[in-house]
Write an enzyme that holds these catalytic residues in place. Structure first.
Site, PDB file in Angstrom:
ATOM      1  N   SER A 111      23.071  -7.857  23.979  1.00 46.66           N
ATOM      2  CA  SER A 111      23.164  -8.850  22.904  1.00 46.66           C
ATOM      3  C   SER A 111      24.624  -9.234  22.659  1.00 46.66           C
ATOM      4  O   SER A 111      25.289  -9.736  23.557  1.00 46.66           O
ATOM      5  CB  SER A 111      22.487  -8.310  21.640  1.00 46.66           C
ATOM      6  OG  SER A 111      22.298  -9.318  20.677  1.00 46.66           O
ATOM      7  N   ASP A 125      12.986 -15.005  23.599  1.00 51.56           N
ATOM      8  CA  ASP A 125      14.296 -14.792  23.003  1.00 51.56           C
ATOM      9  C   ASP A 125      15.045 -16.134  23.014  1.00 51.56           C
ATOM     10  O   ASP A 125      15.153 -16.759  24.066  1.00 51.56           O
ATOM     11  CB  ASP A 125      15.064 -13.751  23.824  1.00 51.56           C
ATOM     12  CG  ASP A 125      16.444 -13.427  23.278  1.00 51.56           C
ATOM     13  OD1 ASP A 125      16.850 -14.008  22.249  1.00 51.56           O
ATOM     14  OD2 ASP A 125      17.127 -12.587  23.885  1.00 51.56           O
ATOM     15  N   HIS A 137      13.894  -9.754  22.211  1.00 57.19           N
ATOM     16  CA  HIS A 137      15.254  -9.294  21.973  1.00 57.19           C
ATOM     17  C   HIS A 137      15.228  -7.918  21.289  1.00 57.19           C
ATOM     18  O   HIS A 137      14.444  -7.687  20.375  1.00 57.19           O
ATOM     19  CB  HIS A 137      15.984 -10.298  21.080  1.00 57.19           C
ATOM     20  CG  HIS A 137      17.464 -10.150  21.099  1.00 57.19           C
ATOM     21  ND1 HIS A 137      18.272 -10.806  22.000  1.00 57.19           N
ATOM     22  CD2 HIS A 137      18.295  -9.417  20.324  1.00 57.19           C
ATOM     23  CE1 HIS A 137      19.536 -10.500  21.781  1.00 57.19           C
ATOM     24  NE2 HIS A 137      19.577  -9.640  20.767  1.00 57.19           N
TER      25      HIS A 137
END
Length: 307
Positions: free
Chosen positions: A155, A249, A279
Site C-alpha cells: 500500500s 481495489d 486491499h
C-alpha cells in the site's frame, strides 16, 4: 464482486475493528488499526531473533526492527509498512516481516517512518530513503552485503518502495536486487478505470484514497515523482520489480500502468493479480488460498533475486 469466500470472512473480521471508529479522528483510527494488527499478529517463533534500534535520518532518529534466523545470509530485505502514511508502526507488520525472515535467507529490516498528518510529504519518503542509505553505507554494522538489498512494501509502503528505488537510482546508489510492491499507490490519476470500478470496494474506497492522499500532502499539489512514481521522466536502470495488485481495489490499475512503463524501459517487471482479493489482504496469509499465492510470488521473487 466475486470475492473469494475466505476473503469475505477476512473482511468481516477486519471491519468489526472500525465499527465505532470516528472517521477522520487520527487517534481513534490509530487505536483501531493497532487493535486490528494485534489480532492478526502471531507469536514470535522461537528460532527468530529480533532487535530494535535507531538510524539517524535527516530530521530525526528512525526506529527500525531487524529480524533474522540462524540460516540468514548476507542478503537484506527492507520493509516499508502500509497504512495510508497515517497509521502503522514496527508492530503493525510484524506478521509479514516475521514470515519473510523465516521463509527467506534475508535479514529483514522494518522501518517505522514518520506519519501524517503530523509529518507530511516528504517525511515518510525521507525516512525510508535514509534507512536504505544507512544500510548501504554501514552494511557491516547490519551484517549484510550492500549489493544484496531488496525493498518491499504494501500500500503506502509500496509507494515508498517505488519512490526510494527511483531516488537510489537518481543519486547513484548501489544497485538494488529488486523492488516488491503489494497493492501500491503509484499515481494521482483518478481517471484510471479501477478508481471508478472499485470506488466502493471493501476496506479501501476511492474516497479513502483521497483522504489518505490529502493527509499526506495537506491537499497541496506536489510535483514530485518520488510522491507519484509513475510520473517519473525515466524508468530505465531501475531494479527488477514485482507488482501485486488485487482485483477489488481502487489502486489496482496503478500497478498495471507502472508495470507497462517499466517494461517499456526494458526493466524486468512481473505482475500478478490477486483474483477475488481486496486491499489489505496480506493479513489473510494462511487463511486465504489467493493471499497465500500472492505471498508465494513474493518468496519466489526474493529467492530468485538473492540466489
Amino acid at each position: 464482486m466475486n470475492l473469494e469466500p475466505e476473503i469475505e470472512a477476512f473482511i468481516s473480521k477486519t471491519e468489526c475493528f472500525y465499527t465505532n471508529n470516528a472517521c477522520g479522528n487520527i487517534t481513534e483510527e490509530r487505536n483501531a488499526y493497532n487493535a486490528l494488527c494485534r489480532e492478526f499478529t502471531p507469536p514470535v517463533p522461537e528460532d527468530l531473533h529480533t532487535r530494535d534500534e535507531l538510524i539517524r535520518g535527516k530530521k530525526s532518529e528512525i526506529p527500525v526492527r531487524c529480524y533474522w534466523t540462524e540460516n540468514t545470509s548476507d542478503a537484506c530485505l527492507i520493509y516499508f509498512h502500509g497504512g495510508g502514511f497515517v497509521v502503522g508502526n514496527l508492530d503493525s507488520h510484524d506478521f509479514v516481516c516475521m514470515r519473510l525472515a523465516m521463509d527467506t535467507t534475508c535479514k529483514v529490516i522494518a522501518v517505522d517512518y514518520r506519519l501524517a498528518p503530523e509529518h507530511r510529504f516528504p517525511a515518510a519518503f525521507d525516512d525510508c530513503a535514509s534507512v536504505l542509505q544507512s544500510v548501504q553505507n554501514r552494511a557491516d554494522r547490519f551484517g549484510v552485503n550492500q549489493s544484496k538489498i531488496l525493498l518491499c512494501g504494501d500500500s503506502a509502503g509500496g509507494n515508498l518502495v517505488a519512490g526510494v528505488a527511483l531516488a537510489n537510482r537518481d543519486n547513484g546508489g548501489t544497485a538494488l536486487l529488486g523492488q516488491i510492491m503489494v497493492y501500491p499507490r503509484l499515481t494521482h490519476d483518478y481517471s484510471l478505470p479501477s478508481y471508478t470500478e472499485c470506488a466502493n470496494a471493501p476496506l479501501l474506497s476511492t474516497e479513502d484514497v483521497h483522504y489518505y492522499h490529502d493527509a499526506y500532502t495537506n491537499r497541496e499539489k506536489i510535483d514530485s515523482h518520488y510522491l507519484a512514481p509513475a510520473t517519473a521522466r525515466s524508468f530505465s536502470d531501475l531494479p527488477p520489480a514485482l507488482l501485486l495488485p488485487v482485483e477489488y481495489d481502487p489502486l489496482r490499475d496503478d500497478s498495471y500502468l507502472y508495470h507497462e512503463k517499466l517494461l517499456a524501459a526494458r526493466v524486468e517487471s512481473e505482475l500478478h493479480l490477486g483474483k477475488g482479493l481486496v486491499h489489505g489482504c496480506l493479513r489473510a496469509i494462511g487463511a486465504s488460498p489467493q493471499a497465500d499465492l500472492m505471498y508465494a510470488k513474493i518468496l519466489d521473487f526474493v529467492n530468485r533475486q538473492v540466489n
